[in-house]
Design a protein around this motif. Sequence first.
Motif, short mmCIF file in Angstrom:
data_model
loop_
_atom_site.label_atom_id
_atom_site.label_comp_id
_atom_site.label_asym_id
_atom_site.label_seq_id
_atom_site.Cartn_x
_atom_site.Cartn_y
_atom_site.Cartn_z
N ASN A 4 0.83 -1.20 0.00
CA ASN A 4 0.00 0.00 0.00
C ASN A 4 0.86 1.25 0.00
O ASN A 4 0.54 2.22 -0.67
CB ASN A 4 -0.95 0.00 1.20
N LYS A 5 1.94 1.24 0.76
CA LYS A 5 2.84 2.41 0.80
C LYS A 5 3.56 2.56 -0.54
O LYS A 5 3.74 3.67 -1.03
CB LYS A 5 3.85 2.27 1.95
N GLU A 8 1.11 4.06 -2.90
CA GLU A 8 1.00 5.48 -2.55
C GLU A 8 2.21 6.26 -3.07
O GLU A 8 2.07 7.35 -3.62
CB GLU A 8 0.89 5.60 -1.02
N GLU A 12 2.28 9.27 -5.78
CA GLU A 12 2.88 10.56 -5.43
C GLU A 12 3.96 10.92 -6.46
O GLU A 12 4.03 12.07 -6.91
CB GLU A 12 3.50 10.49 -4.03
#
Length: 164
Positions: A4-5, A8, A12
Amino acid sequence: MNENKTLENLMEAFAGESQANRKYLAYSKKAEKDGYINAAKLFRAASDAETLHALKHFEVAGKVATTADNLKDAVAGETHEYKEMYPDHVRIAEEEGNKAALTSFMYAMKAEEVHARLYQEALENMDQAEEVFYYLCPVCGNIEKSRPDKCSICGVMGDKFTQY
């Protein structure tokens, strides 16, 4: 590993690289206008490099789907912009008396509505074999399926439109 990071971070990075692309393209046009051809070329090359980065991040994030799904996503995005985002921006620009921003937002809002319609048409006609040409207004971003005499949004002459 935190997927998930990572996702993300990919998104970004996609946003940052996409913004850098447009920023450097704007800088390139300004440098060219000012007669600084070498700076203009460097900015344009960097803009293209940032595009490469953004596209790879978007792809790795799994955000490129089928053409039909991509068209549906485009319809939704453009519809959000002309129905929700830009009306609020227009209202605030009017309240603040910022005429340049108001014009910029109005042109974009009207063009986004056209874009949503064209994406929907493309979705509905995906199996069409006949090639379609599109004409882009260089001032407001309006897109037409035939070269107009003048832009229906900003009034620029049709001979200024770029064919795709």
